[in-house]
Write a protein that holds these residues in place. Structure first.
Motif, PDB file in Angstrom:
ATOM      1  N   GLY A  19       0.816  -1.214   0.000  1.00 53.80           N
ATOM      2  CA  GLY A  19       0.000   0.000   0.000  1.00 53.80           C
ATOM      3  C   GLY A  19       0.842   1.253   0.000  1.00 53.80           C
ATOM      4  O   GLY A  19       0.599   2.193  -0.775  1.00 53.80           O
ATOM      5  N   GLU A  20       1.874   1.290   0.842  1.00 61.43           N
ATOM      6  CA  GLU A  20       2.768   2.449   0.885  1.00 61.43           C
ATOM      7  C   GLU A  20       3.580   2.543  -0.404  1.00 61.43           C
ATOM      8  O   GLU A  20       3.813   3.638  -0.927  1.00 61.43           O
ATOM      9  N   GLY A  21       4.011   1.386  -0.926  1.00 63.44           N
ATOM     10  CA  GLY A  21       4.744   1.392  -2.185  1.00 63.44           C
ATOM     11  C   GLY A  21       3.909   1.960  -3.322  1.00 63.44           C
ATOM     12  O   GLY A  21       4.426   2.696  -4.174  1.00 63.44           O
ATOM     13  N   TRP A  22       2.626   1.662  -3.310  1.00 59.87           N
ATOM     14  CA  TRP A  22       1.708   2.199  -4.312  1.00 59.87           C
ATOM     15  C   TRP A  22       1.701   3.728  -4.260  1.00 59.87           C
ATOM     16  O   TRP A  22       1.749   4.399  -5.285  1.00 59.87           O
ATOM     17  N   LEU A  23       1.680   4.271  -3.044  1.00 61.58           N
ATOM     18  CA  LEU A  23       1.715   5.733  -2.884  1.00 61.58           C
ATOM     19  C   LEU A  23       3.023   6.321  -3.419  1.00 61.58           C
ATOM     20  O   LEU A  23       3.057   7.466  -3.859  1.00 61.58           O
ATOM     21  N   GLN A  24       4.087   5.506  -3.365  1.00 64.80           N
ATOM     22  CA  GLN A  24       5.395   5.968  -3.837  1.00 64.80           C
ATOM     23  C   GLN A  24       5.626   5.652  -5.321  1.00 64.80           C
ATOM     24  O   GLN A  24       6.729   5.847  -5.821  1.00 64.80           O
ATOM     25  N   PHE A  51       1.459  -6.048  -7.800  1.00 60.45           N
ATOM     26  CA  PHE A  51       1.635  -7.165  -8.732  1.00 60.45           C
ATOM     27  C   PHE A  51       2.908  -7.023  -9.574  1.00 60.45           C
ATOM     28  O   PHE A  51       3.703  -7.948  -9.643  1.00 60.45           O
ATOM     29  N   ARG A  52       3.138  -5.862 -10.187  1.00 60.76           N
ATOM     30  CA  ARG A  52       4.305  -5.713 -11.054  1.00 60.76           C
ATOM     31  C   ARG A  52       5.560  -5.368 -10.264  1.00 60.76           C
ATOM     32  O   ARG A  52       6.600  -6.021 -10.412  1.00 60.76           O
ATOM     33  N   ASP A  53       5.490  -4.337  -9.422  1.00 61.25           N
ATOM     34  CA  ASP A  53       6.665  -3.857  -8.694  1.00 61.25           C
ATOM     35  C   ASP A  53       6.769  -4.463  -7.291  1.00 61.25           C
ATOM     36  O   ASP A  53       7.873  -4.671  -6.784  1.00 61.25           O
ATOM     37  N   LEU A  54       5.625  -4.685  -6.655  1.00 57.58           N
ATOM     38  CA  LEU A  54       5.568  -5.310  -5.337  1.00 57.58           C
ATOM     39  C   LEU A  54       4.503  -6.394  -5.406  1.00 57.58           C
ATOM     40  O   LEU A  54       3.352  -6.116  -5.752  1.00 57.58           O
ATOM     41  N   LYS A 106      -2.676 -11.674  -2.900  1.00 55.59           N
ATOM     42  CA  LYS A 106      -4.016 -11.220  -2.528  1.00 55.59           C
ATOM     43  C   LYS A 106      -4.610 -10.302  -3.607  1.00 55.59           C
ATOM     44  O   LYS A 106      -3.879  -9.698  -4.387  1.00 55.59           O
ATOM     45  N   PRO A 107      -5.945 -10.188  -3.647  1.00 59.04           N
ATOM     46  CA  PRO A 107      -6.591  -9.254  -4.580  1.00 59.04           C
ATOM     47  C   PRO A 107      -6.200  -7.807  -4.293  1.00 59.04           C
ATOM     48  O   PRO A 107      -5.706  -7.475  -3.208  1.00 59.04           O
ATOM     49  N   ILE A 108      -6.487  -6.949  -5.237  1.00 56.96           N
ATOM     50  CA  ILE A 108      -5.996  -5.577  -5.179  1.00 56.96           C
ATOM     51  C   ILE A 108      -6.679  -4.740  -4.098  1.00 56.96           C
ATOM     52  O   ILE A 108      -6.123  -3.741  -3.632  1.00 56.96           O
ATOM     53  N   GLY A 109      -7.860  -5.147  -3.657  1.00 59.03           N
ATOM     54  CA  GLY A 109      -8.615  -4.338  -2.698  1.00 59.03           C
ATOM     55  C   GLY A 109      -7.897  -4.078  -1.402  1.00 59.03           C
ATOM     56  O   GLY A 109      -7.950  -2.969  -0.858  1.00 59.03           O
ATOM     57  N   ILE A 110      -7.200  -5.093  -0.886  1.00 59.49           N
ATOM     58  CA  ILE A 110      -6.520  -4.916   0.401  1.00 59.49           C
ATOM     59  C   ILE A 110      -5.342  -3.947   0.270  1.00 59.49           C
ATOM     60  O   ILE A 110      -5.044  -3.183   1.191  1.00 59.49           O
ATOM     61  N   TYR A 111      -4.691  -3.920  -0.882  1.00 60.21           N
ATOM     62  CA  TYR A 111      -3.595  -2.976  -1.099  1.00 60.21           C
ATOM     63  C   TYR A 111      -4.136  -1.550  -1.210  1.00 60.21           C
ATOM     64  O   TYR A 111      -3.504  -0.602  -0.731  1.00 60.21           O
ATOM     65  N   GLN A 168      10.916   1.898   4.920  1.00 60.77           N
ATOM     66  CA  GLN A 168      11.511   1.568   3.625  1.00 60.77           C
ATOM     67  C   GLN A 168      10.684   0.508   2.916  1.00 60.77           C
ATOM     68  O   GLN A 168      10.192  -0.435   3.536  1.00 60.77           O
ATOM     69  N   ILE A 169      10.506   0.666   1.631  1.00 59.46           N
ATOM     70  CA  ILE A 169       9.859  -0.343   0.801  1.00 59.46           C
ATOM     71  C   ILE A 169      10.915  -1.394   0.448  1.00 59.46           C
ATOM     72  O   ILE A 169      12.072  -1.054   0.182  1.00 59.46           O
ATOM     73  N   PRO A 170      10.561  -2.692   0.436  1.00 56.05           N
ATOM     74  CA  PRO A 170      11.546  -3.734   0.117  1.00 56.05           C
ATOM     75  C   PRO A 170      12.200  -3.515  -1.250  1.00 56.05           C
ATOM     76  O   PRO A 170      11.574  -2.995  -2.174  1.00 56.05           O
TER      77      PRO A 170
END
Length: 504
Positions: free
Chosen positions: A52-57, A62-65, A69-74, A408-410
C-alpha cells in the motif's frame, strides 16, 4: 438510571447512535491498546502495508511489489497510509476504527428485533475479536467482514433507495478476498427466499433482483480494467494461476469440521447459535436475522476452510454471525425466566458478566505481547543505538516488519521472505531466484536479516531440501564476502551489517 439507558440505548434521538459508537470505541481502545506498539502481529498485515505504501510511492501492485491477494486490500492500506502516514501506529488506529464500526452495525442489525441485547452483542463481538491474536492484526478478514456487515444491513434492513449500497459493499469485500463469494451467494439466496411471495406475484421482478445483485461485480470489473490498463495484466494473471492451482490443498469435509476443535471458544459459540436456532425453530417463530446468522455462519465456515489451511484469521469472520445468533438465546432465557425484570436490569446483568471477560481479554493481549517478542523492534532499537543508518535493509528470512520501522519499501518484488526462502513456497509461487539475486547485488543492502540460520557458523550443506538452496548458496557467498555479524538480543535472528557501516 432509566433515563440514562433511554438516552443511550432506546431513545429515538440521533445522539443515541453517536453515544453507542463512542462507547464501542472506548471499549475497543481498552481491549486493543496494549497491542498498538507491536510491529507485526501477523506477517500478512505488514505485506499489505508495504504494498500500500509502495503504491503511494509509485510502485504498482503485482508488477513492482508482489503478493497473491486481490488488489482491494492494497488499496485499503494505500488509503490508510495516505491519511495517517506510513507507520505501524496507522495500522492499529485503522483496525480499531474498523472493528468499532463492525460492532456498531451489529447493534443496528439487532436494535429492533433484540434491542435488550443489541448493545451487549456488539460489546461481545469486540471482546471475542480481541481475544484472538489475529483479531488484533490488520488482516483481510477484519476489513471485508466490516463491509459484509454493512452490506447485510442495507440488503435486509436498509431503506429501499439505499439498497444499491449493499452489492457495492459486497463487491468491495470481494476484491479484498475472493472467498467472500461464499457469503455473498448465501445472502442473495436468502434474500430471494424472503421475497419469494413478491416474486411469485410478479415473476418478471426476478430480473430487477438480478440486476441489483450483479452490481456486486462492478468493483472487480473496474479494478481489473484498471489493472490491465496500467500494464499489470501479466502479473495479475500469474497471481490468479497461483491462487486457483497451487495454493489450496485437498482435505476432507470431516477434517474441516474437526478443525474447529483448534478454536474451542468459537466452536462453543457456534453450538450456542445452532441450539438457539433449533429452539426458535421448534416454536415455529424464527426471526429473519436468526436465519440470516445461521446461513452466514455456514458460508463463513466454507470460506474459512476452502483452501485446506486452517489458520486462525480465516475463522474470525464467523464471530459476527455467531454473536448475532447467540444473542437470541439470551432473549429466550429472559422471556422465559426473567420476564418480570425490567429491561434496564437485564442489560446491567449482561454488562456485569461481560466486563470481567473484557478485563481478562485485555490481560491476555498484554501477555501475548510479552510471550511473542517484537523481534523487528528489538533489532531496530539495537541498530538505532549505534547511530547508523543501514538502509536499504533486506530481509532474506525472518520478520519483514523491520521494513516498516526503517520506513523503507523492500528492494525485491516478492514481499514475504517465507515465499522465496522456503522451497515449497518458492516452487508453488514461481519465484525467480535470479531476479532476487540481481536486486540484492544492485541495491547493496547495508543490513541483511537472516533468521533461523547462521551464515558464519553453519555450512550450507547442513540445511535440507526444504530450503530454496539455489538462493541459500547465493546468500552464503554474498554475506560472507562483504558483511559481518551484528549481535542482537535474539540468538535465532542473525543481523549482518555491510563492512564499513560500523566503525571498527
Amino acid at each position: 438510571m432509566k433515563k440514562l439507558f433511554n438516552i443511550v440505548l432506546f431513545s429515538p434521538l440521533p445522539i443515541r447512535k453517536g453515544l453507542v459508537f463512542i462507547l464501542f470505541l472506548l471499549l475497543a481502545l481498552f481491549l486493543r491498546y496494549p497491542s498498538f506498539g507491536y510491529t507485526a502481529i501477523d506477517w500478512d498485515e505488514i505485506t499489505y502495508s508495504l504494498i500500500g505504501e509502495g503504491w503511494l510511492q509509485g510502485k504498482l501492485p503485482f508488477r513492482d511489489l508482489w503478493d497473491i491477494k486481490p488488489i482491494g486490500i492494497y488499496l485499503i492500506y494505500a488509503i490508510i497510509h495516505g491519511i495517517f502516514g506510513f507507520s505501524v501506529f496507522a495500522i492499529r488506529v485503522s483496525t480499531l476504527l474498523v472493528v468499532v464500526f463492525s460492532a456498531f452495525v451489529i447493534w443496528l442489525l439487532l436494535r429492533r428485533v433484540n434491542r435488550s441485547f443489541a448493545f451487549t452483542a456488539g460489546f461481545g463481538f469486540l471482546i471475542l475479536f480481541s481475544y484472538f491474536l489475529n483479531g488484533l492484526s490488520g488482516n483481510t478478514e477484519l476489513f471485508y467482514l466490516c463491509l459484509e456487515t454493512i452490506g447485510v444491513w442495507f440488503l435486509f434492513y436498509g431503506k429501499k433507495q439505499y439498497r444499491i449500497l449493499s452489492p457495492l459493499a459486497f463487491g468491495f469485500a470481494f476484491i479484498i478476498k475472493y472467498n467472500t463469494a461464499f457469503d455473498i451467494v448465501g445472502f442473495y439466496f436468502l434474500h430471494l427466499y424472503l421475497n419469494r411471495r413478491k416474486i411469485l406475484k410478479n415473476p418478471t421482478s426476478i430480473f430487477s433482483y438480478g440486476i441489483l445483485y450483479s452490481i456486486a461485480i462492478l468493483p472487480f470489473i473496474l479494478s481489473t480494467i484498471w489493472i490491465f490498463y496500467a500494464g499489470l495484466g501479466d502479473s495479475f494473471i500469474e497471481t490468479h494461476k497461483i491462487l486457483f492451482s497451487n495454493y489450496a490443498k485437498k482435505v476432507t469435509f470431516i477434517e474441516k469440521i474437526f478443525s474447529l476443535q483448534t478454536y474451542p471458544l468459537l466452536a462453543v459459540l457456534l453450538l450456542f447459535q445452532l441450539s438457539t436456532f433449533l429452539l426458535y425453530f421448534a416454536k415455529r417463530k424464527v426471526p429473519k436475522i436468526l436465519i440470516l446468522s445461521l446461513i452466514w455462519s455456514m458460508t463463513a465456515f466454507l470460506a474459512a476452510t476452502w483452501t485446506g489451511y486452517f489458520f486462525e484469521h480465516y475463522y474470525l469472520p464467523m464471530i459476527v454471525p455467531a454473536v448475532i445468533g447467540s444473542s437470541f438465546l439470551f432473549r429466550l432465557v429472559k422471556r422465559k425466566f426473567f420476564s418480570k425484570y425490567k429491561q434496564e436490569l437485564t442489560i446491567v446483568i449482561a454488562f456485569l458478566i461481560l466486563i470481567p471477560f473484557a478485563v481478562l481479554v485485555r490481560k491476555r493481549v498484554i501477555k501475548l505481547s510479552k510471550v511473542y517478542p517484537d523481534i523487528a523492534k528489538e533489532i531496530y532499537v539495537d541498530i538505532e543505538e549505534k547511530k547508523v543508518d543501514p538502509r536499504p535493509v533486506f530481509v532474506a528470512k525472518g520478520t519483514h516488519g523491520i521494513y516498516s520501522l526503517f520506513k523503507q519499501i523492500p528492494i525485491n518484488r516478492v514481499i514475504q521472505p517465507g515465499n522465496f526462502t522456503d522451497q515449497t513456497n518458492a516452487k508453488a509461487m514461481f519465484i525467480d531466484n535470479e531476479e532476487i539475486k540481481q536486486k540484492v547485488i544492485q541495491h547493496k543492502p547495508g543490513l541483511i536479516l537472516f533468521c533461523d540460520l547462521d551464515v558464519f557458523q553453519n555450512p550450507v550443506s547442513s540445511y535440507d531440501s526444504s530450503w530454496n538452496r539455489d538462493l541459500l548458496i547465493f546468500y552464503y557467498d554474498y554475506i560472507r564476502k562483504d558483511y559481518r555479524y551484528f549481535k542482537t538480543y535474539f540468538p535465532n535472528c542473525h543481523v549482518y551489517l555491510k563492512i564499513g557501516i560500523l566503525s571498527p
